[in-house]
Write a protein that holds these residues in place. Structure first.
Motif, mmCIF file in Angstrom:
data_model
loop_
_atom_site.group_PDB
_atom_site.id
_atom_site.type_symbol
_atom_site.label_atom_id
_atom_site.label_comp_id
_atom_site.label_asym_id
_atom_site.label_seq_id
_atom_site.Cartn_x
_atom_site.Cartn_y
_atom_site.Cartn_z
ATOM 1 N N SER A 11 -21.317 -34.142 -95.318
ATOM 2 C CA SER A 11 -20.249 -33.347 -95.921
ATOM 3 C C SER A 11 -19.025 -33.314 -95.015
ATOM 4 O O SER A 11 -17.884 -33.409 -95.491
ATOM 5 C CB SER A 11 -20.737 -31.923 -96.202
ATOM 6 O OG SER A 11 -21.163 -31.291 -94.992
ATOM 7 N N ALA A 12 -19.247 -33.199 -93.712
ATOM 8 C CA ALA A 12 -18.125 -33.193 -92.767
ATOM 9 C C ALA A 12 -17.450 -34.559 -92.718
ATOM 10 O O ALA A 12 -16.223 -34.649 -92.642
ATOM 11 C CB ALA A 12 -18.618 -32.806 -91.373
ATOM 12 N N LEU A 13 -18.259 -35.628 -92.775
ATOM 13 C CA LEU A 13 -17.688 -36.974 -92.801
ATOM 14 C C LEU A 13 -16.783 -37.156 -94.014
ATOM 15 O O LEU A 13 -15.685 -37.705 -93.917
ATOM 16 C CB LEU A 13 -18.797 -38.029 -92.820
ATOM 17 C CG LEU A 13 -19.505 -38.354 -91.511
ATOM 18 C CD1 LEU A 13 -20.557 -39.425 -91.755
ATOM 19 C CD2 LEU A 13 -18.519 -38.826 -90.458
ATOM 20 N N ARG A 14 -17.243 -36.702 -95.176
ATOM 21 C CA ARG A 14 -16.447 -36.830 -96.401
ATOM 22 C C ARG A 14 -15.145 -36.051 -96.295
ATOM 23 O O ARG A 14 -14.080 -36.534 -96.713
ATOM 24 C CB ARG A 14 -17.255 -36.362 -97.614
ATOM 25 C CG ARG A 14 -18.364 -37.321 -98.035
ATOM 26 C CD ARG A 14 -18.865 -36.978 -99.428
ATOM 27 N NE ARG A 14 -19.431 -35.635 -99.485
ATOM 28 C CZ ARG A 14 -20.712 -35.357 -99.305
ATOM 29 N NH1 ARG A 14 -21.567 -36.331 -99.051
ATOM 30 N NH2 ARG A 14 -21.153 -34.106 -99.384
ATOM 31 N N GLN A 15 -15.212 -34.849 -95.753
ATOM 32 C CA GLN A 15 -14.015 -34.025 -95.629
ATOM 33 C C GLN A 15 -12.999 -34.659 -94.679
ATOM 34 O O GLN A 15 -11.799 -34.721 -94.983
ATOM 35 C CB GLN A 15 -14.391 -32.626 -95.143
ATOM 36 C CG GLN A 15 -15.135 -31.796 -96.178
ATOM 37 C CD GLN A 15 -15.514 -30.433 -95.647
ATOM 38 O OE1 GLN A 15 -15.339 -30.138 -94.465
ATOM 39 N NE2 GLN A 15 -16.043 -29.589 -96.525
ATOM 40 N N VAL A 16 -13.475 -35.133 -93.535
ATOM 41 C CA VAL A 16 -12.578 -35.740 -92.550
ATOM 42 C C VAL A 16 -11.983 -37.028 -93.097
ATOM 43 O O VAL A 16 -10.780 -37.287 -92.961
ATOM 44 C CB VAL A 16 -13.319 -36.001 -91.216
ATOM 45 C CG1 VAL A 16 -12.426 -36.768 -90.250
ATOM 46 C CG2 VAL A 16 -13.767 -34.695 -90.586
ATOM 47 N N ALA A 17 -12.830 -37.858 -93.724
ATOM 48 C CA ALA A 17 -12.342 -39.122 -94.287
ATOM 49 C C ALA A 17 -11.332 -38.871 -95.397
ATOM 50 O O ALA A 17 -10.293 -39.535 -95.472
ATOM 51 C CB ALA A 17 -13.515 -39.946 -94.817
ATOM 52 N N GLY A 18 -11.613 -37.886 -96.260
ATOM 53 C CA GLY A 18 -10.694 -37.555 -97.340
ATOM 54 C C GLY A 18 -9.365 -37.046 -96.820
ATOM 55 O O GLY A 18 -8.297 -37.421 -97.332
ATOM 56 N N PHE A 19 -9.410 -36.202 -95.800
ATOM 57 C CA PHE A 19 -8.174 -35.690 -95.203
ATOM 58 C C PHE A 19 -7.362 -36.825 -94.580
ATOM 59 O O PHE A 19 -6.132 -36.846 -94.683
ATOM 60 C CB PHE A 19 -8.501 -34.636 -94.145
ATOM 61 C CG PHE A 19 -7.291 -34.132 -93.417
ATOM 62 C CD1 PHE A 19 -6.458 -33.183 -94.009
ATOM 63 C CD2 PHE A 19 -6.971 -34.601 -92.156
ATOM 64 C CE1 PHE A 19 -5.334 -32.716 -93.342
ATOM 65 C CE2 PHE A 19 -5.848 -34.144 -91.493
ATOM 66 C CZ PHE A 19 -5.026 -33.194 -92.086
#
Length: 273
Positions: free
Chosen positions: A8-16
């Motif tokens: 979930s953190a990977l997705r958030q960072v990548a999306g940002f």
């Protein structure tokens, strides 16, 4: 030290990171330049590939300049995709140098990474931002390749099936090809103070480093590990390939990427944010 990485953190960072690239001035300028270059290439050299490759004189000239080693690339079923392959091998790494030069440098200097650390670990930030830029490059590759296939099918709709078959190997090969450049920019962005400095050091490493390696091997003979030390060392061998053969050099960029990323994550772990 290895920590648990949350998807979930990977997705958030990548999306940002993707949003930042498309909203920031530097990212938009880099993407705009990329689109302009590919528009020009699609209109003339790629769009005219079938015409030129049907001319015996042009084919003979290509064979002469390549010492007769271009027969495979000249035998691609879709000439437009063959021309795209040659340009893409060199242009997408350049896209990485410009678009992905500021993964960490500016945020580290401004101290904004400290706020991100409240929601994600250092490893999640590092891998998440790298993933975001990898997704960006994969998207650009896919868009350029689909535009090439569209042009080929407009010329001859029977090219679509053959083009899609060739593209199934071209796409992953090009994505793998940009991996060491992304890894290099990640490392440089961690140690450098600005995106401009990252680009300068990348150019120095890729040009002067490659030149020094060539001079060393000219003096002492071929040294296998040294020959593959710089990203892009496999490009000349990749050009004259076809079908599954475009993946024949995939191991070299994968190994280069692993080495650079291991160095990058440990440097990032010890850096003051």
């Amino acid at each position: 030290m290895i920590y648990r990485i949350r998807l979930s953190a990977l997705r958030q960072v990548a999306g940002f990171e993707l949003k930042k690239t498309f909203s920031g001035t530097r990212g938009l300028i880099g993407l705009g330049a990329f689109l302009l270059i590919w528009l020009v290439l699609l209109i003339y050299p790629i769009g005219s590939a079938a015409h030129w490759l049907s001319q015996p004189g042009f084919v003979d000239m290509v064979r002469a300049f390549s010492d007769g080693q271009a027969d495979i690339i000249l035998s691609w079923q879709v000439p437009e995709l063959a021309m795209f392959w040659v340009f893409a091998l060199y242009l997408f790494p350049l896209s990485v140098l410009t678009v992905s030069a500021d993964m960490f440098a500016t945020d580290r200097q401004m101290g904004t990474l400290r706020f991100v650390l409240q929601r994600a670990s250092r490893q999640e930030i590092f891998w998440g931002r790298l993933l975001g830029h990898l997704l960006l490059q994969a998207t650009l590759i896919l868009l350029a390749m689909m535009a090439t296939l569209l042009m080929a099918s407009l010329r001859d709709n029977s090219n679509l099936l053959s083009g899609l078959t060739e593209a199934l190997w071209v796409f992953p090969a090009l994505v793998i090809n940009v991996l060491p450049y992304l890894a290099l920019m990640a490392v440089l962005s961690v140690v450098c103070r600005s995106a401009r400095t990252s680009i300068i050091w990348a150019v120095i490493i890729l040009t002067l480093g490659g030149l020094l390696i060539q001079l060393t091997m000219h003096q002492f003979g071929t040294i296998p590990l040294l020959a593959d030390a710089i990203p892009g060392s496999q490009l000349s061998a990749m050009i004259n390939t076809k079908g599954i053969g475009v993946m024949s050099q995939a191991l070299t960029p994968v190994v280069q990427s692993i080495i650079l990323l291991v160095a990058g994550i440990y440097i990032f772990a010890g850096k003051r944010l």
